[in-house]
Design a protein around this motif. Structure first.
Motif, mmCIF file in Angstrom:
data_model
loop_
_atom_site.group_PDB
_atom_site.id
_atom_site.type_symbol
_atom_site.label_atom_id
_atom_site.label_comp_id
_atom_site.label_asym_id
_atom_site.label_seq_id
_atom_site.Cartn_x
_atom_site.Cartn_y
_atom_site.Cartn_z
ATOM 1 N N TYR A 134 0.979 -1.114 -0.089
ATOM 2 C CA TYR A 134 0.087 -0.043 -0.103
ATOM 3 C C TYR A 134 0.812 1.107 0.028
ATOM 4 C CZ TYR A 134 -3.802 -3.126 1.086
ATOM 5 O OH TYR A 134 -4.637 -4.153 1.075
ATOM 6 N N ILE A 135 0.527 2.105 -0.931
ATOM 7 C CA ILE A 135 1.369 3.358 -1.044
ATOM 8 C C ILE A 135 0.648 4.403 -0.986
ATOM 9 C CG2 ILE A 135 2.936 4.618 -2.491
ATOM 10 C CD1 ILE A 135 3.627 2.060 -4.098
ATOM 11 N N PHE A 136 0.723 5.249 0.330
ATOM 12 C CA PHE A 136 -0.054 6.295 0.694
ATOM 13 C C PHE A 136 0.552 7.662 0.215
ATOM 14 C CE2 PHE A 136 -1.530 3.137 3.469
ATOM 15 C CZ PHE A 136 -2.660 3.164 3.739
ATOM 16 N N ASP B 154 -1.917 11.712 6.671
ATOM 17 C CA ASP B 154 -2.823 11.581 7.649
ATOM 18 C C ASP B 154 -3.722 10.260 7.451
ATOM 19 O OD1 ASP B 154 -2.324 14.036 9.009
ATOM 20 O OD2 ASP B 154 -3.841 15.181 7.803
ATOM 21 N N GLN B 155 -4.028 9.857 6.248
ATOM 22 C CA GLN B 155 -4.627 8.566 5.901
ATOM 23 C C GLN B 155 -3.460 7.508 6.400
ATOM 24 O OE1 GLN B 155 -6.155 7.759 2.193
ATOM 25 N NE2 GLN B 155 -7.280 6.574 2.645
ATOM 26 N N TYR B 156 -2.612 7.470 6.066
ATOM 27 C CA TYR B 156 -1.314 6.599 6.365
ATOM 28 C C TYR B 156 -1.403 6.425 7.951
ATOM 29 C CZ TYR B 156 3.241 4.622 7.331
ATOM 30 O OH TYR B 156 4.080 3.975 7.832
ATOM 31 N N GLY C 28 1.782 6.573 12.336
ATOM 32 C CA GLY C 28 2.648 7.335 11.281
ATOM 33 C C GLY C 28 4.009 7.819 11.620
ATOM 34 N N SER C 29 4.752 7.427 12.684
ATOM 35 C CA SER C 29 5.931 8.074 13.183
ATOM 36 C C SER C 29 6.878 7.374 12.486
ATOM 37 C CB SER C 29 6.091 7.578 14.660
ATOM 38 O OG SER C 29 6.112 6.350 15.007
ATOM 39 N N VAL C 30 6.745 6.210 11.629
ATOM 40 C CA VAL C 30 7.788 5.778 10.649
ATOM 41 C C VAL C 30 6.915 5.748 9.372
ATOM 42 C CG1 VAL C 30 9.245 4.343 12.355
ATOM 43 C CG2 VAL C 30 7.154 3.213 11.073
ATOM 44 N N PRO C 31 7.965 6.031 8.135
ATOM 45 C CA PRO C 31 7.368 6.203 6.956
ATOM 46 C C PRO C 31 6.972 4.722 6.204
ATOM 47 C CG PRO C 31 9.575 6.391 7.004
ATOM 48 C CD PRO C 31 9.358 6.233 8.363
ATOM 49 N N GLY C 32 7.410 3.667 6.781
ATOM 50 C CA GLY C 32 6.868 2.539 6.246
ATOM 51 C C GLY C 32 6.956 1.370 7.231
ATOM 52 N N PHE C 33 5.956 0.281 6.978
ATOM 53 C CA PHE C 33 6.110 -0.862 7.984
ATOM 54 C C PHE C 33 5.365 -2.059 7.194
ATOM 55 C CE2 PHE C 33 1.933 0.947 8.158
ATOM 56 C CZ PHE C 33 1.121 -0.360 8.245
ATOM 57 N N LEU C 34 5.995 -3.408 7.725
ATOM 58 C CA LEU C 34 5.588 -4.534 7.163
ATOM 59 C C LEU C 34 4.959 -5.274 8.337
ATOM 60 C CD1 LEU C 34 6.056 -7.024 4.955
ATOM 61 C CD2 LEU C 34 8.114 -7.573 6.529
ATOM 62 N N LEU C 35 3.791 -5.780 7.673
ATOM 63 C CA LEU C 35 2.895 -6.718 8.778
ATOM 64 C C LEU C 35 2.726 -8.011 8.150
ATOM 65 C CD1 LEU C 35 1.251 -6.883 11.183
ATOM 66 C CD2 LEU C 35 -0.564 -6.099 9.724
ATOM 67 N N GLY D 195 4.778 8.216 0.734
ATOM 68 C CA GLY D 195 5.551 8.966 -0.098
ATOM 69 C C GLY D 195 4.672 9.805 -1.212
ATOM 70 N N GLY D 196 5.373 11.046 -1.390
ATOM 71 C CA GLY D 196 4.379 11.802 -2.293
ATOM 72 C C GLY D 196 4.821 11.585 -3.532
ATOM 73 N N SER D 197 5.752 10.921 -4.012
ATOM 74 C CA SER D 197 6.201 10.568 -5.204
ATOM 75 C C SER D 197 6.702 9.310 -5.376
ATOM 76 C CB SER D 197 7.239 11.623 -5.970
ATOM 77 O OG SER D 197 8.543 11.445 -5.114
ATOM 78 N N ALA D 198 6.899 8.750 -6.802
ATOM 79 C CA ALA D 198 7.464 7.485 -6.873
ATOM 80 C C ALA D 198 8.985 7.601 -6.222
ATOM 81 C CB ALA D 198 7.646 7.144 -8.459
ATOM 82 N N ALA D 199 9.739 8.654 -6.540
ATOM 83 C CA ALA D 199 11.050 8.645 -6.114
ATOM 84 C C ALA D 199 11.336 8.662 -4.621
ATOM 85 C CB ALA D 199 11.769 10.041 -6.718
ATOM 86 N N GLU D 200 10.180 9.174 -3.944
ATOM 87 C CA GLU D 200 10.322 9.168 -2.570
ATOM 88 C C GLU D 200 9.914 7.658 -2.006
ATOM 89 O OE1 GLU D 200 7.829 11.588 0.931
ATOM 90 O OE2 GLU D 200 8.289 12.449 -0.851
ATOM 91 N N ALA D 201 8.790 7.103 -2.480
ATOM 92 C CA ALA D 201 8.394 5.926 -2.148
ATOM 93 C C ALA D 201 9.275 4.740 -2.162
ATOM 94 C CB ALA D 201 7.062 5.672 -2.726
#
Length: 167
Positions: free
Chosen positions: A74-76, A80-82, A90-97, A109-115
Motif C-alpha cells: 500500500y502506497i499512501f 494523515d490517512q497513512y 505514522g511515526s515511521v514512513p513504512g512498515f511490514l505486517l 511518499g508523495g512521489s515514486a522517487a520518495e516511495a
C-alpha cells in the motif's frame, strides 16, 4: 498489529483497494500494489520493485524469493490517512505486517522517487523474515537501510550505497 487488517479483506479473496478517491491497483509478476500515486508512478514503483527483486536473486542466490503467501503493498500519499493505519500513528514512513495469509507492507511518499527506497526497505524486511527470521533486529534494520539505496538501469545495478541522509 491490527493496523492493516482494516485495509484488507484476507482469506480466499485477495486484498482489496482501500476506499476513497485516487486509489489504483497494479499487479506485477510478484506483487500487488495499491497506490495513491497515480497510474504512471505506480507502474514505475512496480517495475523498480521487480528489478530490485531480480537483482537480489543474483546477490543472494541461495535465498528463497518465492514467498508462500502473496505480498500486498500500500502506497499512501496522504500522511494523515497513512497515520491512521500505521503502528505508532505514522511515526515511521513504512512498515511490514507479515501474516499467515499474506504479507502486507505500507509506505507513505508523495512521489515514486520518495516511495521507492521505502518500498525496497519493506521488501528487504520480508526477505529477511522468510529466510533468516532469527536475525537480530539491529542487523535487520541496518541491512534493510543499506539495500534501500539500490539503483539500477538497463546495464548496471548498485546496492549498498550510503543513504543520502547519512552523507
Amino acid at each position: 498489529c491490527v493496523a492493516l487488517t482494516c485495509l484488507c479483506v484476507v482469506g480466499t479473496a485477495a486484498a482489496t483497494v482501500p476506499s476513497g478517491e485516487g486509489w489504483s491497483e497494479l499487479t506485477t509478476e510478484n506483487f500487488t500494489l495499491f497506490s495513491q500515486l497515480g497510474e504512471e508512478a505506480t507502474r514505475e514503483v512496480g517495475a523498480d520493485l521487480e528489478r530490485y527483486r531480480y537483482a537480489l536473486t543474483q546477490i543472494f542466490p541461495n535465498a528463497e524469493f518465492d514467498s508462500p503467501v502473496s505480498t500486498y503493498l500500500y502506497i499512501f500519499v496522504d500522511r494523515d490517512q497513512y497515520a491512521s493505519y500505521s503502528p505508532g500513528g505514522g511515526s515511521v514512513p513504512g512498515f511490514l505486517l507479515p501474516h499467515i495469509h499474506a504479507n502486507f507492507a505500507a509506505v507513505v511518499g508523495g512521489s515514486a522517487a520518495e516511495a521507492i527506497p521505502l518500498v525496497y526497505r519493506q521488501y528487504m524486511h520480508e526477505l529477511i523474515n522468510d529466510n533468516v527470521p532469527q536475525m537480530p533486529m539491529w542487523f535487520r534494520l541496518g541491512l534493510a537501510e543499506l539495500f534501500s539505496t539500490f539503483e539500477a538501469d538497463d546495464e548496471v545495478a548498485v546496492a549498498g550505497l550510503v543513504p543520502d541522509g547519512d552523507v
